[in-house]
Each structure stands twice: as structure tokens, then as C-alpha cells.
Design a protein around this motif. Structure first.
Motif, PDB file in Angstrom:
ATOM      1  N   ARG A  71       0.828  -1.206   0.000  1.00  0.00           N
ATOM      2  CA  ARG A  71       0.000   0.000   0.000  1.00  0.00           C
ATOM      3  C   ARG A  71       0.866   1.261   0.000  1.00  0.00           C
ATOM      4  O   ARG A  71       0.574   2.228  -0.716  1.00  0.00           O
ATOM      5  N   ALA A  74       2.221   1.732  -3.439  1.00  0.00           N
ATOM      6  CA  ALA A  74       1.161   2.114  -4.370  1.00  0.00           C
ATOM      7  C   ALA A  74       0.834   3.598  -4.242  1.00  0.00           C
ATOM      8  O   ALA A  74       0.693   4.318  -5.239  1.00  0.00           O
ATOM      9  N   LEU A  75       0.721   4.088  -3.008  1.00  0.00           N
ATOM     10  CA  LEU A  75       0.394   5.492  -2.787  1.00  0.00           C
ATOM     11  C   LEU A  75       1.533   6.410  -3.239  1.00  0.00           C
ATOM     12  O   LEU A  75       1.301   7.448  -3.870  1.00  0.00           O
ATOM     13  N   ALA A  78       1.644   6.340  -7.063  1.00  0.00           N
ATOM     14  CA  ALA A  78       0.537   7.088  -7.651  1.00  0.00           C
ATOM     15  C   ALA A  78       0.793   8.593  -7.560  1.00  0.00           C
ATOM     16  O   ALA A  78       0.516   9.345  -8.505  1.00  0.00           O
ATOM     17  N   ALA A  79       1.327   9.044  -6.425  1.00  0.00           N
ATOM     18  CA  ALA A  79       1.628  10.465  -6.255  1.00  0.00           C
ATOM     19  C   ALA A  79       2.682  10.916  -7.261  1.00  0.00           C
ATOM     20  O   ALA A  79       2.544  11.967  -7.910  1.00  0.00           O
ATOM     21  N   THR A  82       1.272  10.975 -10.838  1.00  0.00           N
ATOM     22  CA  THR A  82       0.354  12.094 -11.019  1.00  0.00           C
ATOM     23  C   THR A  82       1.126  13.387 -11.273  1.00  0.00           C
ATOM     24  O   THR A  82       0.791  14.161 -12.186  1.00  0.00           O
ATOM     25  N   ALA A 196      -1.511   5.819 -12.464  1.00  0.00           N
ATOM     26  CA  ALA A 196      -1.730   6.301 -11.101  1.00  0.00           C
ATOM     27  C   ALA A 196      -3.111   5.889 -10.602  1.00  0.00           C
ATOM     28  O   ALA A 196      -3.272   5.439  -9.460  1.00  0.00           O
ATOM     29  N   ALA A 197      -4.128   6.049 -11.467  1.00  0.00           N
ATOM     30  CA  ALA A 197      -5.488   5.656 -11.089  1.00  0.00           C
ATOM     31  C   ALA A 197      -5.556   4.163 -10.813  1.00  0.00           C
ATOM     32  O   ALA A 197      -6.201   3.718  -9.857  1.00  0.00           O
ATOM     33  N   LEU A 199      -3.152   2.249  -9.764  1.00  0.00           N
ATOM     34  CA  LEU A 199      -2.491   1.972  -8.495  1.00  0.00           C
ATOM     35  C   LEU A 199      -3.406   2.282  -7.305  1.00  0.00           C
ATOM     36  O   LEU A 199      -3.479   1.527  -6.337  1.00  0.00           O
ATOM     37  N   LEU A 200      -4.119   3.403  -7.398  1.00  0.00           N
ATOM     38  CA  LEU A 200      -5.005   3.786  -6.297  1.00  0.00           C
ATOM     39  C   LEU A 200      -6.187   2.826  -6.173  1.00  0.00           C
ATOM     40  O   LEU A 200      -6.601   2.474  -5.054  1.00  0.00           O
ATOM     41  N   VAL A 201      -6.690   2.370  -7.304  1.00  0.00           N
ATOM     42  CA  VAL A 201      -7.818   1.441  -7.273  1.00  0.00           C
ATOM     43  C   VAL A 201      -7.411   0.087  -6.718  1.00  0.00           C
ATOM     44  O   VAL A 201      -8.149  -0.550  -5.957  1.00  0.00           O
ATOM     45  N   ALA A 203      -4.760  -0.519  -4.773  1.00  0.00           N
ATOM     46  CA  ALA A 203      -4.014  -0.462  -3.519  1.00  0.00           C
ATOM     47  C   ALA A 203      -4.744  -1.245  -2.447  1.00  0.00           C
ATOM     48  O   ALA A 203      -5.945  -1.046  -2.240  1.00  0.00           O
TER      49      ALA A 203
END
Length: 204
Positions: A71, A74-75, A78-79, A82, A196-197, A199-201, A203
Motif C-alpha cells: 500500500r 502504491a500510494l 501514484a503520487a 500524477t 496512477a489511477a 495503483l489507487l484502485v 491499492a
């Protein structure tokens, strides 16, 4: 050395890194600029080699020991994606490619730092190398065949990144206008944001 495990290792690793991703898009862009290509592709290939070696050696259970690791990566990934996507979109919107068309690039340190972020902040890298390649290698219990598999997988990484970095120059005739670079940056920005999207989905 038995050829079969080496071929399986090569095919497995090559298929996993073949998909267009953030790291590959960055290597492609530097290849088109013909700037710092050798240090960048060496860094990417050696990073993969280190992770593949760890996976084949049996350290694929890192997530089991550090449950928060996937996690966190992933965060962070994603950051970064982005922000980098926003930078490429800004460049496409501005359309000022005078320095790019002149072949100017960021400094070597900046290029390697960006390459490091794309490599080590991408949780899929850990999934592909530590987990998937490590899992496939377990079908070779004896040391010799496992070593052959690992060498094949590492070789695939070197072949891929060198081909991508230096093969990009074949597209150079197409990239002689600001419009072409604007389209490339726009495409890269959209890929970054899509990744990025994702990864967030996904995570945990």
C-alpha cells in the motif's frame, strides 16, 4: 548450463516488462533525445537484475513480512505518476520545445533520479520481479537450473532496455517538430495518470 530454464527465464521477464509503462515511456523519451541513454538503461537493467536476483533467491515473501509495504508503494507511486503526468501535460500545453528539438535534456543526475523513482516507486516492479518471477523460478529446485533461469530473466531486462533506449532513435525522423513532441508528451501524461489511477484502485 541447461538452455531450457534460461529460455523460460528470458521469456518470462521479457513478457512482463514489455507492456508500456511509466519507466518504459521515460526511457523512450530519453532515447528520442539521445541524452544520457547509456547510464539510464544501465540503471534500469541493473535495478531489474537486483530485484530478479532477490526474487529467484527466494525473497518473494517480502509483503508477508511487511503487510503495509504494497500500500505504501502504491500510494507513493501514484503520487509520483500524477505529478510527472502533470509536468508532461504542462509541457504539451505550453508547446515550447525549442530546447528539446535542439537535443537538450535534464542533467544526468536528474535523469537518473527520475529513472530511480519510476523503478523503485512502482509496486508492479516488485510484483513482477520478487513475486511472479520468483514464483516461476520455484519449478527449478536444483541450483544449476535455477541459476540458468535467473540469468535468462536478467538478460531479458538488459536486452529490452538497451533495445528501447537505443532503438528510439529510429523514430527520430518523426520527432522533428514541436507538434510530434506535444503529442508524445500528451500521450505520456495520459499513460501516467491512467497508471496512477490503477495503483489507487488496486491499492490494498
Amino acid at each position: 548450463m541447461n538452455a531450457a530454464p534460461a529460455v523460460v527465464g528470458f521469456a518470462t521477464a521479457f513478457s512482463l516488462i514489455l507492456a508500456i509503462g511509466a519507466q518504459n515511456a521515460f526511457v523512450l523519451r530519453q532515447g528520442l533525445l539521445r541524452a544520457h541513454v547509456l547510464p539510464l538503461v544501465l540503471f534500469c537493467a541493473l535495478s531489474d537484475a537486483l530485484l530478479i536476483t532477490a526474487g529467484v533467491a527466494g525473497f518473494g515473501a517480502i509483503a508477508d513480512h511487511l503487510p503495509g509495504f504494497p500500500r505504501l508503494m502504491a500510494l507513493a507511486g501514484a503520487a509520483f505518476l500524477t505529478v510527472y503526468g502533470a509536468l508532461r501535460m504542462w509541457a504539451a500545453w505550453r508547446g515550447d520545445y525549442a530546447m528539446t528539438l535542439a537535443g537538450q535534456s535534464a542533467s544526468l543526475g536528474a535523469v537518473l533520479a527520475t529513472g530511480a523513482a519510476f523503478t523503485w516507486l512502482n509496486p508492479h516492479v516488485y510484483l513482477d520481479t520478487l513475486a511472479l518471477i520468483g514464483a516461476v523460478s520455484t519449478q527449478y529446485p536444483d541450483t544449476g537450473r535455477k541459476l540458468a533461469f535467473g540469468i535468462g530473466a536478467v538478460s531479458a531486462s538488459f536486452v529490452f532496455f538497451f533495445s528501447l533506449g537505443y532503438g528510439a532513435r529510429l523514430l527520430a525522423p518523426v520527432m522533428q517538430s514541436a507538434r510530434a513532441w506535444r503529442i508524445l508528451d500528451l500521450g505520456i501524461a495520459l499513460v501516467m495518470w491512467a497508471l496512477a489511477a490503477g495503483l489507487l484502485v488496486s491499492a490494498p
